[in-house]
Design a protein around this motif. Structure first.
Motif, PDB file in Angstrom:
ATOM      1  N   GLU A  73       0.922  -0.947   0.176  1.00  0.00           N
ATOM      2  CA  GLU A  73      -0.135   0.110   0.073  1.00  0.00           C
ATOM      3  C   GLU A  73       1.078   1.201  -0.084  1.00  0.00           C
ATOM      4  OE1 GLU A  73      -2.333   2.593  -0.346  1.00  0.00           O
ATOM      5  OE2 GLU A  73      -3.538   0.839   0.164  1.00  0.00           O
ATOM      6  N   LEU A  74       0.830   2.138  -1.011  1.00  0.00           N
ATOM      7  CA  LEU A  74       1.906   3.051  -1.255  1.00  0.00           C
ATOM      8  C   LEU A  74       1.048   4.519  -0.891  1.00  0.00           C
ATOM      9  CD1 LEU A  74       3.925   1.839  -4.044  1.00  0.00           C
ATOM     10  CD2 LEU A  74       4.319   1.759  -1.740  1.00  0.00           C
ATOM     11  N   SER A  75       0.011   4.610  -0.322  1.00  0.00           N
ATOM     12  CA  SER A  75      -0.678   5.847   0.310  1.00  0.00           C
ATOM     13  C   SER A  75      -0.337   5.952   1.527  1.00  0.00           C
ATOM     14  CB  SER A  75      -2.152   5.691  -0.124  1.00  0.00           C
ATOM     15  OG  SER A  75      -2.350   5.836  -1.378  1.00  0.00           O
ATOM     16  N   ILE A  76      -0.153   7.058   2.094  1.00  0.00           N
ATOM     17  CA  ILE A  76       0.324   7.093   3.524  1.00  0.00           C
ATOM     18  C   ILE A  76      -1.017   7.130   4.398  1.00  0.00           C
ATOM     19  CG2 ILE A  76       1.281   8.858   5.305  1.00  0.00           C
ATOM     20  CD1 ILE A  76       3.259   9.690   3.357  1.00  0.00           C
ATOM     21  N   CYS A  77      -1.159   6.209   5.155  1.00  0.00           N
ATOM     22  CA  CYS A  77      -2.195   6.102   6.132  1.00  0.00           C
ATOM     23  C   CYS A  77      -3.461   6.469   5.504  1.00  0.00           C
ATOM     24  CB  CYS A  77      -1.650   6.790   7.293  1.00  0.00           C
ATOM     25  SG  CYS A  77      -2.898   6.461   8.942  1.00  0.00           S
ATOM     26  N   PRO A  78      -3.908   5.625   4.876  1.00  0.00           N
ATOM     27  CA  PRO A  78      -5.101   5.902   3.911  1.00  0.00           C
ATOM     28  C   PRO A  78      -6.383   5.637   4.497  1.00  0.00           C
ATOM     29  CG  PRO A  78      -4.268   3.661   3.201  1.00  0.00           C
ATOM     30  CD  PRO A  78      -3.265   4.243   4.241  1.00  0.00           C
ATOM     31  N   GLU A  79      -6.685   6.175   5.765  1.00  0.00           N
ATOM     32  CA  GLU A  79      -7.940   6.345   6.578  1.00  0.00           C
ATOM     33  C   GLU A  79      -9.239   6.548   5.874  1.00  0.00           C
ATOM     34  OE1 GLU A  79      -9.470   8.257  10.544  1.00  0.00           O
ATOM     35  OE2 GLU A  79      -7.942   9.043   9.811  1.00  0.00           O
ATOM     36  N   ILE A  80     -10.080   5.616   6.202  1.00  0.00           N
ATOM     37  CA  ILE A  80     -11.434   5.972   5.385  1.00  0.00           C
ATOM     38  C   ILE A  80     -12.450   6.272   6.657  1.00  0.00           C
ATOM     39  CG2 ILE A  80     -11.155   4.185   3.777  1.00  0.00           C
ATOM     40  CD1 ILE A  80     -12.859   2.057   5.500  1.00  0.00           C
ATOM     41  N   ILE A 127       7.189   1.991   7.587  1.00  0.00           N
ATOM     42  CA  ILE A 127       5.913   2.167   6.737  1.00  0.00           C
ATOM     43  C   ILE A 127       6.663   2.319   5.150  1.00  0.00           C
ATOM     44  CG2 ILE A 127       3.552   2.938   6.153  1.00  0.00           C
ATOM     45  CD1 ILE A 127       4.122   1.598   8.832  1.00  0.00           C
ATOM     46  N   PRO A 128       6.383   1.565   4.421  1.00  0.00           N
ATOM     47  CA  PRO A 128       7.030   1.660   3.081  1.00  0.00           C
ATOM     48  C   PRO A 128       6.549   2.916   2.243  1.00  0.00           C
ATOM     49  CG  PRO A 128       5.992  -0.427   3.274  1.00  0.00           C
ATOM     50  CD  PRO A 128       5.475   0.367   4.468  1.00  0.00           C
ATOM     51  N   ALA A 129       5.275   3.648   2.408  1.00  0.00           N
ATOM     52  CA  ALA A 129       4.703   4.695   2.040  1.00  0.00           C
ATOM     53  C   ALA A 129       5.601   5.960   2.323  1.00  0.00           C
ATOM     54  CB  ALA A 129       3.197   4.966   1.913  1.00  0.00           C
ATOM     55  N   ARG A 130       5.610   6.019   3.906  1.00  0.00           N
ATOM     56  CA  ARG A 130       6.475   7.132   4.337  1.00  0.00           C
ATOM     57  C   ARG A 130       7.922   7.161   3.774  1.00  0.00           C
ATOM     58  NH1 ARG A 130       3.570   9.727   8.220  1.00  0.00           N
ATOM     59  NH2 ARG A 130       1.634   8.425   9.018  1.00  0.00           N
ATOM     60  N   VAL A 131       8.530   6.046   3.654  1.00  0.00           N
ATOM     61  CA  VAL A 131       9.758   5.833   2.899  1.00  0.00           C
ATOM     62  C   VAL A 131      10.089   6.310   1.655  1.00  0.00           C
ATOM     63  CG1 VAL A 131      11.562   4.286   2.542  1.00  0.00           C
ATOM     64  CG2 VAL A 131      10.519   3.881   4.700  1.00  0.00           C
ATOM     65  N   ILE A 132       9.151   6.003   0.945  1.00  0.00           N
ATOM     66  CA  ILE A 132       9.094   6.472  -0.705  1.00  0.00           C
ATOM     67  C   ILE A 132       8.596   7.830  -0.732  1.00  0.00           C
ATOM     68  CG2 ILE A 132       8.073   5.762  -2.809  1.00  0.00           C
ATOM     69  CD1 ILE A 132       7.933   2.882  -1.881  1.00  0.00           C
ATOM     70  N   ASN A 134       8.442  10.385   1.582  1.00  0.00           N
ATOM     71  CA  ASN A 134       9.062  11.187   2.697  1.00  0.00           C
ATOM     72  C   ASN A 134      10.389  10.977   2.911  1.00  0.00           C
ATOM     73  OD1 ASN A 134       6.669  12.818   2.753  1.00  0.00           O
ATOM     74  ND2 ASN A 134       5.845  11.710   4.155  1.00  0.00           N
ATOM     75  N   TRP A 135      10.940   9.760   2.681  1.00  0.00           N
ATOM     76  CA  TRP A 135      12.220   9.331   3.149  1.00  0.00           C
ATOM     77  C   TRP A 135      12.299   9.352   4.770  1.00  0.00           C
ATOM     78  CZ3 TRP A 135      15.163   6.257   0.603  1.00  0.00           C
ATOM     79  CH2 TRP A 135      16.311   5.672   0.824  1.00  0.00           C
ATOM     80  N   GLU A 136      11.319   8.956   5.337  1.00  0.00           N
ATOM     81  CA  GLU A 136      11.108   8.703   6.820  1.00  0.00           C
ATOM     82  C   GLU A 136      11.005   7.266   7.321  1.00  0.00           C
ATOM     83  OE1 GLU A 136       7.550   9.169   9.685  1.00  0.00           O
ATOM     84  OE2 GLU A 136       7.497  10.808   8.166  1.00  0.00           O
ATOM     85  N   PHE A 137      11.973   6.827   8.365  1.00  0.00           N
ATOM     86  CA  PHE A 137      12.006   5.699   8.572  1.00  0.00           C
ATOM     87  C   PHE A 137      11.548   5.385  10.052  1.00  0.00           C
ATOM     88  CE2 PHE A 137      14.890   6.229   4.999  1.00  0.00           C
ATOM     89  CZ  PHE A 137      15.031   5.119   4.192  1.00  0.00           C
ATOM     90  N   GLU A 138      10.965   6.232  10.621  1.00  0.00           N
ATOM     91  CA  GLU A 138      10.362   5.970  12.224  1.00  0.00           C
ATOM     92  C   GLU A 138       9.367   5.071  12.279  1.00  0.00           C
ATOM     93  OE1 GLU A 138       8.020   8.499  15.494  1.00  0.00           O
ATOM     94  OE2 GLU A 138       8.706   9.649  13.653  1.00  0.00           O
ATOM     95  N   PRO A 139       9.537   4.004  12.970  1.00  0.00           N
ATOM     96  CA  PRO A 139       8.622   3.039  13.195  1.00  0.00           C
ATOM     97  C   PRO A 139       7.258   3.575  13.453  1.00  0.00           C
ATOM     98  CG  PRO A 139      10.524   2.123  13.960  1.00  0.00           C
ATOM     99  CD  PRO A 139      10.729   3.727  13.731  1.00  0.00           C
ATOM    100  N   ARG A 140       6.172   3.044  13.043  1.00  0.00           N
ATOM    101  CA  ARG A 140       4.818   3.377  13.511  1.00  0.00           C
ATOM    102  C   ARG A 140       4.027   2.341  13.800  1.00  0.00           C
ATOM    103  NH1 ARG A 140       3.487   9.151  12.288  1.00  0.00           N
ATOM    104  NH2 ARG A 140       5.447   9.837  11.426  1.00  0.00           N
ATOM    105  N   LYS A 141       2.951   2.536  14.617  1.00  0.00           N
ATOM    106  CA  LYS A 141       2.239   1.506  15.018  1.00  0.00           C
ATOM    107  C   LYS A 141       1.193   0.780  14.073  1.00  0.00           C
ATOM    108  CE  LYS A 141       1.912   3.369  19.706  1.00  0.00           C
ATOM    109  NZ  LYS A 141       0.849   3.922  21.055  1.00  0.00           N
ATOM    110  N   VAL A 142       1.177  -0.307  14.181  1.00  0.00           N
ATOM    111  CA  VAL A 142       0.579  -1.384  12.829  1.00  0.00           C
ATOM    112  C   VAL A 142      -0.220  -2.548  13.740  1.00  0.00           C
ATOM    113  CG1 VAL A 142       2.014  -0.490  11.212  1.00  0.00           C
ATOM    114  CG2 VAL A 142       2.757  -2.736  12.599  1.00  0.00           C
TER     115      VAL A 142
END
Length: 320
Positions: A73-80, A127-132, A134-142
């Motif tokens: 999933e390559l959208s950042i946190c795709p909340e519905i 989170i892959p989407a955040r890396v691609i 924003n180049w952000e590697f901070e682990p997030r809750k999943v």
């Protein structure tokens, strides 16, 4: 012979022998006491549970999802929105709410959906989407299923960065460096697959854990990107690049004999396509000094010879 596996919902459960390791059951969320309780682990996704919970499992093995759908999933946190989920856990459908009544709703940063505390243990993952994006590697809750899916996908080269976010190469210097190293390794590969000494030394197997590096230069795994960010990949790949170049240019007479002389200046050392100061003709793959190639406005000498030879060769006689 090992103990037979139990197959349930594509899980392949093996009975655990360890008694001292304390684990938590993925089904009932209580501790597994190995000394007095029997427990099983799925060899595919590492789902753990008590033997008494085996027949209550309703979540299929995540490895099957990885096998059938190897993409992120390559959208950042795709909340519905929790209301779109009917205020129920996205996985087990238990009623949840943001106020914790009757059960706390926990958002998974990977899927953007909300889960109950049984399906979401506040595990964290990159989170892959955040890396691609924003180049952000901070682990997030999943949630638990996302954690397992991301862990299994981690080494898989499924990210084509040039298509997903080509601008990333303009902002991350390390990516440009790795891309050049990978391009060089692909140029070295033809030397090795025709060299007996290189095959016997199994030089290309130095990249066995990143086999895609000897197949293409544009596919990346999430693990590759994590290692690029930490600097680990640059160090290891530079070392391998040095070893490969040393074999071709210094250690092996057969590989060295496949080098090129610059036909434009006819001076200098033997050239190889992976040398930093060279340019390669796109049509015939001849190698020249970069400065000679760009300063010279005439056609590539090798291409010119090939064209002239075609004109000089007599045409095939027609059948009569």
């Amino acid at each position: 012979m090992g103990l037979p596996e139990l197959v349930l919902l594509e899980h392949r459960f093996s009975k655990e022998k360890s008694k001292s390791v304390k684990q938590t059951c993925d089904k009932c969320s209580t501790i597994i006491w190995g000394l007095i309780q029997t427990w099983y682990t799925c060899t595919g996704c590492y789902y753990r549970c008590h033997s008494k919970c085996l027949n209550l499992i309703n979540k299929p093995c995540v490895r099957s999802k990885v096998s059938h759908k190897s993409e992120y999933e390559l959208s950042i946190c795709p909340e519905i929105g929790l209301d779109r989920q009917d205020y129920r856990c996205a996985e087990c459908r238990t009623p949840v709410s943001l106020r914790g009544v009757p059960s706390e709703a926990r958002q998974c940063d990977y899927t953007g959906q909300y889960y109950c505390s049984t399906c979401h243990w506040n595990d964290t993952a990159v989170i892959p989407a955040r890396v691609i994006h924003n180049w952000e590697f901070e682990p997030r809750k999943v949630c638990r299923s996302s954690m397992r899916y991301l862990a299994l996908m981690l080494p898989r080269p499924v990210l084509k960065l040039r298509e997903i976010n080509p601008l990333l190469f303009n902002f991350v210097e390390e990516l440009v460096e790795i891309r050049k190293l990978r391009q060089d390794i692909l140029l070295m590969k033809p030397y090795f697959i025709t060299c007996k000494e290189a095959m016997e030394a199994r030089l290309l197997l130095q990249l066995h854990d990143r086999q895609h590096f000897v197949e293409n230069n544009d596919m990346y795994s999430l693990q590759d990107l994590i290692d690029i960010s930490s600097g680990r990949l640059s160090c290891s790949l530079t070392e391998i690049h040095t070893t490969f170049a040393k074999h071709i240019k210094l250690d092996c007479d057969r590989c060295q004999a496949k080098g090129f002389m610059c036909e434009l200046c006819k001076e200098g050392d033997i050239l190889f396509p992976f040398d930093s100061h060279t340019s390669v003709c796109h049509d015939c793959s001849a190698v020249f000094h970069r400065d000679c190639f760009y300063d010279n406005s005439t056609t590539c000498p090798k291409c010119a010879r090939m064209t002239e030879r075609k004109h000089d060769d007599p045409p095939y006689p027609r059948d009569t």
